[in-house]
Design an enzyme around this catalytic site. Structure first.
Site, PDB file in Angstrom:
ATOM      1  CD  GLU A 124      -2.980  -0.949   0.110  1.00 44.37           C
ATOM      2  OE1 GLU A 124      -3.065   0.096  -0.439  1.00 44.37           O
ATOM      3  OE2 GLU A 124      -3.823  -1.821   0.053  1.00 44.37           O
ATOM      4  CG  ASP A 265      -5.712  -7.354  -7.598  1.00 46.15           C
ATOM      5  OD1 ASP A 265      -4.538  -7.898  -6.962  1.00 46.15           O
ATOM      6  OD2 ASP A 265      -6.567  -6.736  -7.295  1.00 46.15           O
ATOM      7  CD  GLU A 358     -14.797  -5.649  -1.350  1.00 45.87           C
ATOM      8  OE1 GLU A 358     -14.874  -5.444  -2.918  1.00 45.87           O
ATOM      9  OE2 GLU A 358     -13.860  -5.558  -0.783  1.00 45.87           O
ATOM     10  CD  GLU A 379     -10.242  -2.305  -8.216  1.00 45.57           C
ATOM     11  OE1 GLU A 379      -9.309  -1.982  -7.648  1.00 45.57           O
ATOM     12  OE2 GLU A 379     -11.414  -2.064  -7.759  1.00 45.57           O
ATOM     13  CB  THR A 482      -2.558  -0.972  -8.961  1.00 44.00           C
ATOM     14  OG1 THR A 482      -3.479  -1.742  -9.173  1.00 44.00           O
ATOM     15  CG2 THR A 482      -1.823  -0.857  -7.721  1.00 44.00           C
TER      16      THR A 482
END
Length: 768
Positions: A124, A265, A358, A379, A482
């Site tokens: 993160e 991902d 989710e 996304e 991302t």
């Protein structure tokens, strides 16, 4: 007659195509047509959404990491460094709010570094902080922020990004080169940190670290990220699939479910984006290997189910909202039709609930229990934006408007926008993650703002003067990390490619080599310019000087230890002499008589320039302090407590301070059996090794020790950046197919067949 028939047969295919096209248009008759005015209105609606959330953060949450939109206050979540402010900075520039960008830019630039005794997520911190700082640094010129000489290869935010990157490097100091999931920004990997990391946590660094290397001339960042990627690729299953979690020390998979959703991902995303940003065809080959396995084992009616990485059998027929990035990634490699088919599936879920849960159980057609929330994730809208740029399909504009209206209707609060706790009844949760401002609103805005400067197709560019010569900037082709932080690939070339002067100088010096193409090929293929090589040579020279100074230092320490051993030996002789005198005195004066030396009398023994001080109090044990790694035998320290002081070299000083050992008395009530060794580290944390202590207050001491162990921070081993750099740059393991490095053909997008384009667009040609 023959001529008429011939004419008919010539135009028949076009009539048939026209019929197909009209049928396509008729079938899509329920898709709304958007005028430029409609797009402008939707764009301004998104701007208003962003502004409401951003201002709410400033009013109620700053300087905390994130906003709590129901409580109207803030909370630290990922690191206590005003995360939302950094994450949202480049969105201000994308939306054209340059005055606020300059204000926040100056505010962030005041920070000297990210030195803090806090444990943070490596993943993160990289995507949000490093990515956010690099992107904002590259937008400084466009937004009118003050520039340093040498920009874009220098600047305050770039230095901060490099500082954070260096603080993340200790996480990669593992047997495999794959990183731990957590690092302390001051002390490195915490003691006892688990070696288990998810696949995405291992592989999502090449975009940010690659940009850092090219902008700063520090190759260690890109090399570190590449080593982690190669190690992960090496441990794929025989089917070409990746598991979910891996032990970064052993390379053993601990979770073997394979998918493209949570925990995996961005591995696939960064193979594509890293290949495009850094022009590394080997990364695209790695993606192709993974894509082939995905299509063969996971893809079912354009859904992608979770499978076992070894057998390929379906283990979970569910869709995860994080998988929604996949259609957008496919569009980056030109596979738009595949992407659209999956995106249509995903948007049906959105239409079902108004949001995307989710987890969604595909066979049951409903949100999975306990995973029915929607934390305002980006996304889905990310893929919609990418595919609209590639196809201009109006369905995608309608899908984007669906998302905008849902969020505005159900997630808006007085103080921002809240996470949807349950998509079935639209109840809310008191959190607004920073990616809502960094990603969700940005992708929505870019979908409707079709002429935004980010969308530059290469028609315009800017010539920028640097101390190294001229270079081209802002030519388009931005790569989003991302967290939706856009990076200008031209800026990377500006700082890391050969300048005109270097090319001319090389040609002058190698005119005779023109007939030897290999020499020119070697020069042109070298991505590290001469100036960076010079910087690296200077650093190598500095490292060699440090090594020599360290050897001199170790020699001085060895001499010091010899003196200390002599001092210990001399003190033992004095103790024995004192005992003998005591026995002699008591035999004359009586058994209870004491030598009248006086309480606290000190006897000093000098050996060369070393002072060893012994103190005498009431009966008790003595404490001997000796340098770190002192080799004292049991006879010398029997009956004493030995504190071992760690001595270390300060990198910014050629002088090395050594500790003068002192002997001090132990408190009277403590009796030592054996030896208690205490090691004092540079941060003054105390570690006790093999204690064997008996005291009058034993239970109290043991309880206090347990409490201190829990309260005092424990840290892992010290991190040697120079040694780590050497190990990374010299490592030859996890070698890829050597042909991949030169196969740039794999980077090209496949041409779209005419009939596929016709059936998709409903027209022969598109007016761009």
């Amino acid at each position: 007659m023959m001529r008429a028939d011939a004419g008919w047969w010539l135009i028949l295919p076009w009539v048939l195509c026209l019929g197909i096209g009209l049928a396509g248009v008729q079938a899509r008759g329920n898709v709304r047509t958007y005028t430029p005015q409609d797009l402008e209105r939707l764009r301004e609606d998104v701007r208003s959404m962003f502004q409401h959330a951003y201002q709410s953060y400033l009013d109620h949450a700053y300087p905390y990491d994130e906003l709590r939109p129901l409580s109207c206050d803030g909370v630290d979540t990922w690191g206590s460094y005003s995360l939302t402010l950094i994450d949202a900075l480049d969105t201000l520039a994308v939306m054209g709010n340059y005055s606020e960008f300059r204000r926040v830019y100056a505010l962030v630039a005041q920070r000297p570094n990210f030195d803090a005794d806090i444990n943070v997520s490596v993943f993160e911190t990289n995507i949000r902080i490093v990515g956010g700082l690099v992107a904002a640094h590259l937008m400084a010129q466009r937004a009118g922020a003050p520039l340093e000489p040498g920009w874009p290869c220098a600047g305050p935010l770039l230095r901060l990004a490099e500082d954070v990157g260096r603080r993340l490097l200790p996480a990669f100091n593992t047997e495999t080169g794959m990183p731990y999931g957590t690092v302390n920004l001051r002390h490195g990997v915490p003691s006892g940190e688990t070696p288990i990391t998810c696949t995405a946590g291992v592989s999502t660094f090449i975009v940010e670290f690659g940009a850092l290397s090219h902008l700063t001339g520090q190759p260690i960042f890109e090399a570190t990220a590449m080593r982690a990627l190669r190690a992960l690729f090496y441990h794929r299953s025989p089917l070409g699939l990746m598991g979910n979690h891996i032990d970064v020390q052993t390379g053993k998979w601990t979770a073997t479910d394979s998918g493209i959703g949570a925990g995996v991902d961005s591995y696939y995303e960064y193979l594509v984006k890293g290949a495009q940003l850094l022009q590394r065809p080997e990364l695209m080959h790695m993606f192709k290997v993974g894509q082939e396995a995905i299509d063969q084992h996971m893809r079912h009616d354009d859904w992608h189910f979770w499978v076992g990485m070894k057998q390929g059998a379906v283990t979970m027929p569910v869709f995860q909202s994080l998988e929604a990035f996949w259609p957008g990634t496919l569009s980056l490699i030109g596979e738009n039709m595949k992407g659209l088919k999956s995106l249509h599936n995903y948007h049906q879920i959105w239409k079902q609930y108004g949001f995307m849960p989710e987890f969604y159980n595909v066979p049951q057609g409903q949100a999975s229990s306990k995973r029915e929330g929607y934390p305002l994730r980006p996304e889905h809208i990310e893929s919609i934006m990418y595919l609209y740029r590639a196809t201009k399909d109006p369905f995608l504009l309608q899908a984007g408007e669906d998302i905008l209206r849902s969020i505005e209707h159900s997630a808006r609060t007085e103080c921002g926008y809240a996470t949807v706790k349950d998509v079935r009844d639209h109840t809310l949760e008191d959190r607004m993650e920073s990616f809502f401002l960094a990603e969700t609103t940005k992708y929505l805005y870019l979908l409707f703002d079709t002429n935004n400067w980010i969308h530059n197709p290469g028609n315009t560019a800017q010539i920028h003067e640097t101390p190294h010569g001229k270079c081209v900037l802002n030519a388009g082709g931005y790569i989003f990390n991302t967290e939706a932080h856009p990076i200008d690939p031209a800026a990377l070339k500006c700082c890391s490619s050969h300048s005109d002067r270097e090319i001319k100088d090389f040609m002058k010096e190698h005119l005779l080599d023109v007939l030897e193409p290999e020499s020119l090929l070697k020069f042109q293929g070298d991505l590290v310019p001469a100036r960076i090589q010079q910087i690296q040579a200077a650093r190598d020279h500095e490292m060699e000087q440090r090594r020599q100074r360290k050897q001199e230092y170790l020699k001085r320490i060895e001499d010091q230890r010899l003196k200390e051993r002599l001092a210990i030996k001399r003190k033992r002789e004095l103790d024995e002499l004192r005992k003998a005198k005591t026995v002699e005195y008591q035999s004359e004066k009586g058994d209870n008589a004491e030598i009248p030396l006086g309480q606290g009398t000190v006897e000093v023994v000098q050996i060369a320039d070393l002072n060893v001080t012994a103190g005498k109090e009431s009966p008790g044990q003595e404490v001997l302090e000796v340098p770190y790694e002192e080799e004292a035998n049991d006879n010398e320290i029997e009956g004493k407590v030995v504190r071992v002081n760690e001595m270390f070299e300060k990198e910014d000083s050629p002088e090395f301070q050594t500790h003068t050992p002192q002997i001090t008395p132990v408190k009277e009530e403590t009796t030592i059996q054996g030896v208690l060794i205490k090691r004092q580290s540079k941060d003054e944390a105390i570690e006790e090794l093999q204690p064997q202590v008996t005291t009058k207050g034993k239970n109290f001491v043991n309880t206090l020790t347990d409490v201190l162990k829990k309260l005092l921070p424990t840290h892992g081993e010290d991190f040697d950046l120079d040694e780590f750099t050497r190990s990374v740059m010299d490592q030859k393991s996890y070698v890829l197919n050597q042909n991949w490095y030169q196969d740039h053909f794999v980077m090209a997008c496949p041409a779209q067949s005419f009939l596929e384009r016709f059936s998709l667009q409903g027209e022969f040609f598109e007016d761009y």
